[in-house]
Design a protein around this motif. Structure first.
Motif, PDB file in Angstrom:
ATOM      1  N   UNK A   1    -121.392 -84.507  85.962  1.00 58.15           N
ATOM      2  CA  UNK A   1    -120.144 -84.025  85.357  1.00 58.15           C
ATOM      3  C   UNK A   1    -120.423 -83.035  84.226  1.00 58.15           C
ATOM      4  N   UNK A   2    -121.434 -83.282  83.417  1.00 58.20           N
ATOM      5  CA  UNK A   2    -121.727 -82.369  82.300  1.00 58.20           C
ATOM      6  C   UNK A   2    -122.228 -81.018  82.804  1.00 58.20           C
ATOM      7  N   UNK A   3    -123.048 -81.035  83.853  1.00 57.32           N
ATOM      8  CA  UNK A   3    -123.512 -79.770  84.414  1.00 57.32           C
ATOM      9  C   UNK A   3    -122.338 -78.962  84.977  1.00 57.32           C
ATOM     10  N   UNK A   4    -121.398 -79.660  85.638  1.00 56.86           N
ATOM     11  CA  UNK A   4    -120.218 -78.955  86.170  1.00 56.86           C
ATOM     12  C   UNK A   4    -119.369 -78.372  85.051  1.00 56.86           C
ATOM     13  N   UNK A   5    -119.175 -79.149  83.975  1.00 55.32           N
ATOM     14  CA  UNK A   5    -118.374 -78.643  82.851  1.00 55.32           C
ATOM     15  C   UNK A   5    -119.083 -77.490  82.145  1.00 55.32           C
ATOM     16  N   UNK A   6    -120.430 -77.565  82.030  1.00 54.36           N
ATOM     17  CA  UNK A   6    -121.158 -76.452  81.400  1.00 54.36           C
ATOM     18  C   UNK A   6    -121.046 -75.172  82.236  1.00 54.36           C
ATOM     19  N   UNK A   7    -121.137 -75.329  83.571  1.00 59.52           N
ATOM     20  CA  UNK A   7    -121.019 -74.164  84.432  1.00 59.52           C
ATOM     21  C   UNK A   7    -119.626 -73.531  84.315  1.00 59.52           C
ATOM     22  N   UNK A   8    -118.615 -74.342  83.999  1.00 61.32           N
ATOM     23  CA  UNK A   8    -117.249 -73.831  83.899  1.00 61.32           C
ATOM     24  C   UNK A   8    -116.960 -73.221  82.525  1.00 61.32           C
ATOM     25  N   UNK A   9    -117.526 -73.834  81.454  1.00 62.30           N
ATOM     26  CA  UNK A   9    -117.199 -73.394  80.096  1.00 62.30           C
ATOM     27  C   UNK A   9    -118.307 -72.583  79.440  1.00 62.30           C
ATOM     28  N   UNK A  10    -119.560 -72.801  79.775  1.00 64.61           N
ATOM     29  CA  UNK A  10    -120.679 -72.109  79.139  1.00 64.61           C
ATOM     30  C   UNK A  10    -120.987 -72.604  77.744  1.00 64.61           C
ATOM     31  N   UNK A  11    -120.555 -73.812  77.392  1.00 64.21           N
ATOM     32  CA  UNK A  11    -120.771 -74.352  76.050  1.00 64.21           C
ATOM     33  C   UNK A  11    -122.243 -74.723  75.852  1.00 64.21           C
TER      34      UNK A  11
ATOM     35  N   UNK B   1    -121.417 -85.641  68.308  1.00 65.16           N
ATOM     36  CA  UNK B   1    -121.771 -84.353  67.708  1.00 65.16           C
ATOM     37  C   UNK B   1    -121.225 -83.202  68.553  1.00 65.16           C
ATOM     38  N   UNK B   2    -121.368 -83.328  69.879  1.00 61.41           N
ATOM     39  CA  UNK B   2    -120.878 -82.268  70.765  1.00 61.41           C
ATOM     40  C   UNK B   2    -119.363 -82.116  70.658  1.00 61.41           C
ATOM     41  N   UNK B   3    -118.620 -83.235  70.621  1.00 56.59           N
ATOM     42  CA  UNK B   3    -117.164 -83.163  70.490  1.00 56.59           C
ATOM     43  C   UNK B   3    -116.762 -82.500  69.175  1.00 56.59           C
ATOM     44  N   UNK B   4    -117.470 -82.876  68.106  1.00 60.40           N
ATOM     45  CA  UNK B   4    -117.127 -82.296  66.800  1.00 60.40           C
ATOM     46  C   UNK B   4    -117.408 -80.806  66.774  1.00 60.40           C
ATOM     47  N   UNK B   5    -118.572 -80.407  67.238  1.00 60.31           N
ATOM     48  CA  UNK B   5    -118.946 -78.986  67.191  1.00 60.31           C
ATOM     49  C   UNK B   5    -118.076 -78.153  68.130  1.00 60.31           C
ATOM     50  N   UNK B   6    -117.764 -78.701  69.304  1.00 61.25           N
ATOM     51  CA  UNK B   6    -116.894 -77.961  70.221  1.00 61.25           C
ATOM     52  C   UNK B   6    -115.479 -77.854  69.659  1.00 61.25           C
ATOM     53  N   UNK B   7    -115.043 -78.913  68.960  1.00 61.13           N
ATOM     54  CA  UNK B   7    -113.728 -78.825  68.330  1.00 61.13           C
ATOM     55  C   UNK B   7    -113.694 -77.747  67.261  1.00 61.13           C
ATOM     56  N   UNK B   8    -114.753 -77.649  66.440  1.00 65.30           N
ATOM     57  CA  UNK B   8    -114.811 -76.583  65.435  1.00 65.30           C
ATOM     58  C   UNK B   8    -114.851 -75.218  66.096  1.00 65.30           C
ATOM     59  N   UNK B   9    -115.592 -75.092  67.191  1.00 68.19           N
ATOM     60  CA  UNK B   9    -115.646 -73.808  67.897  1.00 68.19           C
ATOM     61  C   UNK B   9    -114.281 -73.419  68.429  1.00 68.19           C
TER      62      UNK B   9
ATOM     63  N   UNK C   1    -120.732 -73.105  65.416  1.00 71.98           N
ATOM     64  CA  UNK C   1    -120.732 -74.575  65.444  1.00 71.98           C
ATOM     65  C   UNK C   1    -121.275 -75.136  66.756  1.00 71.98           C
ATOM     66  N   UNK C   2    -120.924 -74.489  67.863  1.00 72.74           N
ATOM     67  CA  UNK C   2    -121.391 -74.973  69.162  1.00 72.74           C
ATOM     68  C   UNK C   2    -122.910 -74.865  69.258  1.00 72.74           C
ATOM     69  N   UNK C   3    -123.484 -73.747  68.806  1.00 70.52           N
ATOM     70  CA  UNK C   3    -124.942 -73.583  68.854  1.00 70.52           C
ATOM     71  C   UNK C   3    -125.638 -74.552  67.910  1.00 70.52           C
ATOM     72  N   UNK C   4    -125.056 -74.749  66.725  1.00 70.79           N
ATOM     73  CA  UNK C   4    -125.638 -75.715  65.796  1.00 70.79           C
ATOM     74  C   UNK C   4    -125.583 -77.140  66.361  1.00 70.79           C
ATOM     75  N   UNK C   5    -124.515 -77.445  67.096  1.00 72.58           N
ATOM     76  CA  UNK C   5    -124.421 -78.760  67.730  1.00 72.58           C
ATOM     77  C   UNK C   5    -125.551 -78.996  68.708  1.00 72.58           C
ATOM     78  N   UNK C   6    -125.918 -77.947  69.460  1.00 74.87           N
ATOM     79  CA  UNK C   6    -127.034 -78.073  70.384  1.00 74.87           C
ATOM     80  C   UNK C   6    -128.336 -78.370  69.640  1.00 74.87           C
ATOM     81  N   UNK C   7    -128.528 -77.694  68.497  1.00 70.04           N
ATOM     82  CA  UNK C   7    -129.744 -77.949  67.700  1.00 70.04           C
ATOM     83  C   UNK C   7    -129.733 -79.359  67.115  1.00 70.04           C
ATOM     84  N   UNK C   8    -128.548 -79.828  66.667  1.00 69.08           N
ATOM     85  CA  UNK C   8    -128.462 -81.185  66.127  1.00 69.08           C
ATOM     86  C   UNK C   8    -128.762 -82.237  67.198  1.00 69.08           C
ATOM     87  N   UNK C   9    -128.265 -82.038  68.391  1.00 66.40           N
ATOM     88  CA  UNK C   9    -128.556 -82.978  69.480  1.00 66.40           C
ATOM     89  C   UNK C   9    -130.057 -82.997  69.778  1.00 66.40           C
TER      90      UNK C   9
END
Length: 557
Positions: A242-252, A395-403, A411-419
Motif C-alpha cells: 500500500x505504501x509503494x502504491x501511495x508513493x507512486x501516486x503522490x511522490x512523497x 513522523x510521516x503524518x506530521x511532516x506530510x501535514x506540514x507540507x 517538511x516532507x524531506x526532513x521527515x524522510x531524514x527523521x525516519x
C-alpha cells in the motif's frame, strides 16, 4: 642390606677373630652358587645356623693346592689379623648377599609417563578405528562401565591393547591396517560425493517434472516467537504494498521512506523466521551444543539490514528531496494509507509487547530488563521494528501535514531524514544486544546465586569455585563450576553399598605389599566410579530444580 644379614656378618667376623677360623675362598664356584640359590628358603634359621651356612658355602669346592695356601694365610693371619679379618668380612658379605633375596620394589606412579595399557575402548570405536567385526570382539576381555549419558544403562568396553593386538592379528601387521584405513577413508569420501550428486540430480529432476507450484510448507516455529514473527511478516507485507502504491501516486519523500521501512521489516522478519526454525534443530557432531544462538545471528543480520536498507536509503532520499525539490501533489490518499498502517503496526506492536511480558514473567525479570538483555532476540526485533514503524508513521503524518499546509517540500524531506534516524537508532540497539549475546554473557547474578546455594547444600560438596552461568539463548543456560568434594562422605556412601565383614576378612588376609596394592587398586577404582555416580545425581537434581540448565559441567577440584 637387610638387618638380619648385617647381624650375621658381624657374628661371623667376631667368630673368626676369636677362634682364628680360616678366611673365605672361591665364592664364585658353580657348586657354591647352586648351594646359595638352594639355601634361600632357609631364612628362618638362627644366627648360628646362618653363620655356619655361610662358612660352608665359603669353603666349598676348594681349588688344588689349597692346603699350602691355607698354611701361608694362617701365618699371614697371625702377622696381620686386622687386615685378614676385613678381607674375610668382605667376602662373607658377598656370600650373604648371594644367599639373601633382594627386595622387589613396587612400581611408582609417574604422571609424566604416557601409556595406553589400561585404556578402554567401545565396540563402535573398535570397529571403526581398528576395522574389526563383531565376531572379532567376542573372545576379547570386556567389562561394564558407567554410561557417560544420562539415564542410560552401563556400557560394555574392551581393553585397548587387546583390540590393537586383535587388529594386528586380523590384518597381519600395523602397516596393512593403516593402508586399509586410508582405503576406506577414500571409499567413504567417494560415497559421500555420490550421495551429494544423486541428491542434486533428484532436485533437478523434480524441478523439471514440476507442473504446478508446490503448496507452501507450514512453518514449524509455532511457539510464541514464531507466531509474532509470521504475523508481522503478513502485516508489514501488506503495508509495504500500500505504501509503494501511495508513493507512486503522490511522490512523497516521507511515504517513500515508510515504504522502504516496510520492505526492510518484511525482509528482516523472514530472516528471523529462518533463525527461529534453525534454532530448534537438535545438536549434532558439528554443533554439540545445538543451534540456539541462530536467533541471535538472524537478529544481528536484521539489525544490519535495517541500518543499510532502511536508514541509509531513507536519509539519502530525504537529502535528495532537500537538494532537488519536486512539485507537491495532493496527499489525501497517503493520509488514509498511513492511518491504516498505523493501526496494523500498532496491532503487531501489541502482540510483541504481550509476548515479551509473558517471557519476562517466566524468567522472573522486569519488562525492561528482558528487553535490554535480549532474552528473546526475535521478539525484541519485532518489538523495536514495530515501535520504530509507529513512530515513523506519526513522523510521516506530521511532516506530510506540514507540507500540505505550507505547500513546501522541506517538511516532507526532513521527515524522510527523521525516519532514517529512527531506523539507525533501532538498528544500532539490535546490533549491540545481539553481539553481546553471541560473545557470551552471564545470567543474572541472583539466578546464579540461587543455583550455587542449592549446589552447596549437597552433603558431598564442601565448596564451589570458578562458577560460570552462560546464557545460551532462548532461556537456556550452560552452568560450570569447580567442586571440592568431601572424600569422607564419598567413602561413607561407598561403604554403605559394600559388605564390611567381607572387606574386613579381605584386609586380614593381606600379608605382602603386593596384596595391599591389589586391595587398594580394586577399591580405589570402585570409589572413583561412585564419584561419577554422585556427580550424575547432583547434575540431575540441578536440572530438575532449574529446567533452564541445558548443560551442567561439574569439574572436580
Amino acid at each position: 642390606m637387610y638387618p638380619r644379614t648385617l647381624r650375621t656378618l658381624r657374628l661371623v667376623a667376631r667368630d673368626k677373630v676369636r677362634l682364628g677360623c680360616l678366611p673365605v675362598y672361591c665364592l664364585a664356584s658353580s657348586s657354591a652358587i647352586h648351594q646359595c640359590e638352594a639355601s634361600r628358603s632357609g631364612l628362618s634359621y638362627t644366627r648360628l645356623q646362618q653363620a655356619q651356612q655361610c662358612r660352608r658355602l665359603a669353603t666349598a669346592d676348594q681349588p688344588p693346592g689349597h692346603d699350602q695356601k691355607q698354611q701361608q694365610q694362617q701365618e699371614q693371619q697371625k702377622a696381620t689379623p686386622a687386615a685378614l679379618t676385613s678381607t674375610a668380612t668382605s667376602r662373607l658379605k658377598e656370600a650373604v648377599i648371594k644367599v639373601m633375596p633382594r627386595k622387589k620394589e613396587r612400581p611408582r606412579f609417574d604422571s609424566s609417563q604416557h601409556s595406553l595399557e589400561r585404556n578402554f575402548i567401545t565396540a563402535v570405536r573398535a570397529m571403526s578405528e581398528f576395522l574389526l567385526k563383531p565376531s572379532d570382539l567376542e573372545n576379547l576381555r570386556k567389562t561394564k562401565r558407567r554410561s557417560p549419558f544420562e539415564n542410560e544403562p552401563p556400557i560394555t568396553v574392551y581393553w585397548r591393547k587387546d583390540v590393537e593386538a586383535k587388529a594386528v592379528e586380523v590384518w597381519g601387521s600395523e602397516e596393512a591396517l593403516e593402508e586399509e584405513r586410508k582405503k576406506r577413508e577414500k571409499e567413504i569420501k567417494r560415497y559421500q560425493q555420490n550421495i551429494f550428486n544423486i541428491k542434486r540430480l533428484l532436485r533437478e529432476h523434480r524441478r523439471d517434472q514440476r507442473t504446478s507450484p508446490e503448496p507452501p510448507t507450514i512453518p514449524t516455529t509455532l511457539d510464541t516467537s514464531g507466531k509474532v514473527v509470521w504475523a508481522a511478516v503478513v502485516i508489514n507485507g501488506a503495508n509495504m504494498v500500500m505504501k509503494l502504491g501511495a508513493w507512486a501516486f503522490t511522490g512523497s519523500h516521507s511515504l517513500f521512506a515508510e515504504a522502504l521501512h516496510s520492505l526492510a521489516d518484511v525482509t528482516n522478519q523472514l530472516i528471523l523466521a529462518y533463525g527461529i526454525h534453525k534454532s530448534k534443530q537438535s545438536a549434532d557432531v558439528v554443533h554439540p551444543y545445538g543451534y540456539t544462538t541462530m536467533r541471535y545471528v538472524s537478529s544481528l543480520i536484521s539489525g544490519a539490514m535495517i541500518f543499510c536498507v532502511g536508514a541509509g536509503l531513507s536519509i539519502q532520499h530525504g537529502i535528495a528531496g532537500l537538494l532537488e525539490p519536486s512539485e507537491v501533489l495532493p496527499l489525501y490518499w497517503a493520509f488514509y494509507i498511513l492511518g491504516g498502517s498505523l493501526i496494523t503496526e500498532g496491532g503487531t506492536l501489541l502482540m510483541a509487547v504481550h509476548a515479551i511480558r509473558k517471557g519476562a514473567q517466566h524468567q522472573q525479570m522486569s519488562f525492561m530488563e528482558y528487553v535490554l538483555r535480549g532474552q528473546d532476540p526475535s521478539v525484541n526485533v519485532v518489538l523495536l521494528e514495530d515501535m520504530a514503524a509507529v513512530m515513523g508513521v506519526m513522523v510521516a503524518l506530521s511532516c506530510m501535514g506540514l507540507t500540505s499546509c505550507l505547500g513546501s517540500h522541506i517538511p516532507d524531506a526532513l521527515g524522510s531524514c527523521l525516519i532514517g534516524g529512527i531506523l539507525a537508532a533501532v538498528s544500532g540497539f539490535i546490533i549491540y544486544t545481539n553481539s553481546a549475546a553471541l560473545v557470551g554473557k552471564s545470567i543474572p547474578q541472583h539466578r546464579l546465586e540461587k543455583i550455587n546455594e542449592e549446589l552447596e547444600q549437597d552433603v558431598l560438596i564442601r565448596a564451589i569455585y570458578d562458577v560460570k552461568g552462560i546464557d545460551m539463548g532462548t532461556g537456556l543456560v550452560r552452568y560450570k563450576a569447580e567442586v571440592d568434594f568431601d572424600g569422607r562422605e564419598l567413602t561413607k556412601f561407598y561403604l554403605d553399598q559394600q559388605d564390611l565383614e567381607a572387606i574386613l576378612k579381605e584386609m586380614q588376609g593381606l600379608k605382602t605389599i603386593e596384596d595391599v596394592e591389589a586391595f587398594m587398586l580394586k577399591h580405589g577404582e570402585n570409589i572413583v566410579d561412585s564419584l561419577g555416580e554422585q556427580v550424575d545425581r547432583i547434575e540431575t537434581i540441578l536440572k530438575k530444580s532449574h529446567p533452564e540448565i541445558r548443560h551442567c559441567d561439574l569439574e572436580i577440584l
